[in-house]
Design an enzyme around this catalytic site. Structure first.
Site, PDB file in Angstrom:
ATOM      1  N   GLY A   1       0.790  -1.214   0.000  1.00 35.94           N
ATOM      2  CA  GLY A   1       0.000   0.000   0.000  1.00 35.94           C
ATOM      3  C   GLY A   1       0.827   1.270   0.000  1.00 35.94           C
ATOM      4  N   SER A   2       2.123   1.134  -0.112  1.00 38.04           N
ATOM      5  CA  SER A   2       3.033   2.273  -0.064  1.00 38.04           C
ATOM      6  C   SER A   2       3.434   2.711  -1.468  1.00 38.04           C
ATOM      7  CB  SER A   2       4.282   1.910   0.749  1.00 38.04           C
ATOM      8  OG  SER A   2       5.339   2.808   0.483  1.00 38.04           O
ATOM      9  N   GLY A   3       3.058   3.948  -1.839  1.00 33.43           N
ATOM     10  CA  GLY A   3       3.457   4.456  -3.140  1.00 33.43           C
ATOM     11  C   GLY A   3       4.964   4.574  -3.276  1.00 33.43           C
TER      12      GLY A   3
END
Length: 204
Positions: free
Chosen positions: A12-14
Site C-alpha cells: 500500500g506504499s506508493g
C-alpha cells in the site's frame, strides 16, 4: 560474495512502488542481489502510533502531489486507488506463499501487484482479484485463494511484520545494505553511494 540488499516493502506504499521499479537494477550495477521482504506497515504503526500518510491531515494532499510528480519524473503510469490505502493482506500473504516456492516468481508477482494497484486496476484486499495477478505466473487461482486464507499464511504475514519491527523498520520502503538502514525511495542515491563505497573497499 557480497551480502544481498534487504528490501522491505508494503503493497500500500506508493514510495515502495517507486522503489520496486528501481531496486533490482540498482543492486545489479554493484554486483548485488536483492532479498525482497513484504510486510505490513501496520505492524510498525502499532509501535510508532503513526497513521498512513494519505490518512494523516496535511500530509495527505502533499503525498498525492508527490506521488504524481514522481510518476511523471519516472515516466510511470500512476493512479491513486479509490479508498487508498487498502490493507492488502491477500497480496502480502500471496507474496509469502510464492516466495516459499520461488523467490524470483514472488518478485515478479510483487511488481505486477504494484503496477496494477497503482494503476487503479486492482483491489489488493480482494483475494480473488489478487489471484488473477498470480495466474500468469502459474499459480492456480483457487489454490492461491485457499493459501492466503490459511492460518499458516496469516501467521507468516504476522511474523514478517514482527520481524521487521525487531529490525527497527518503521517505514517503507526500508533498505538495508550491510547492516546500514535507509528509509524511503528518495534515499536510493544514498544506497547507490553506499554500495559503490563497499565495492571500492572490497577491491582496494
Amino acid at each position: 560474495m557480497a551480502e544481498p540488499i534487504e528490501f522491505f516493502f508494503d503493497f500500500g506504499s506508493g514510495y515502495s512502488c517507486f522503489a520496486a521499479t528501481e531496486i533490482d537494477d540498482l543492486a545489479a550495477r554493484h554486483g548485488r542481489s536483492v532479498r525482497w521482504k513484504a510486510f505490513s506497515l501496520g505492524s510498525s504503526f502499532k509501535v510508532t502510533e503513526a497513521k498512513p500518510l494519505t490518512r494523516t491531515p496535511l500530509k495527505a494532499d502533499y503525498v498525492a502531489l508527490d506521488w504524481a510528480r514522481i510518476a511523471r519524473l519516472k515516466g510511470l503510469s500512476f493512479t491513486m486507488p479509490d479508498g487508498h490505502p487498502h490493507a492488502g493482506m491477500p497480496a502480502l500473504r500471496g507474496f509469502h506463499w510464492l516466495d516459499a516456492q520461488d523467490p524470483a516468481l514472488a518478485v515478479r508477482f510483487a511488481k505486477d501487484v504494484f503496477r496494477a494497484y497503482f494503476s487503479g486496476e486492482l483491489a489488493i484486499d480482494d483475494a480473488a482479484a489478487v489471484a488473477e495477478i498470480a495466474r500468469p505466473l502459474g499459480a492456480e487461482p483457487s489454490a492461491f485463494v485457499a493459501a492466503v486464507a490459511s492460518p499458516e499464511l496469516k501467521a507468516k504475514a504476522r511474523t514478517a511484520g514482527e520481524e521487521a519491527v525487531e529490525r527497527g523498520v518503521f517505514g517503507a520502503p526500508w533498505i538495508i545494505v550491510d547492516g546500514e538502514p535507509f528509509w524511503g525511495w528518495d534515499r536510493l542515491p544514498m544506497v547507490e553511494r553506499r554500495l559503490a563505497e563497499a565495492t571500492a573497499a572490497a577491491t582496494a
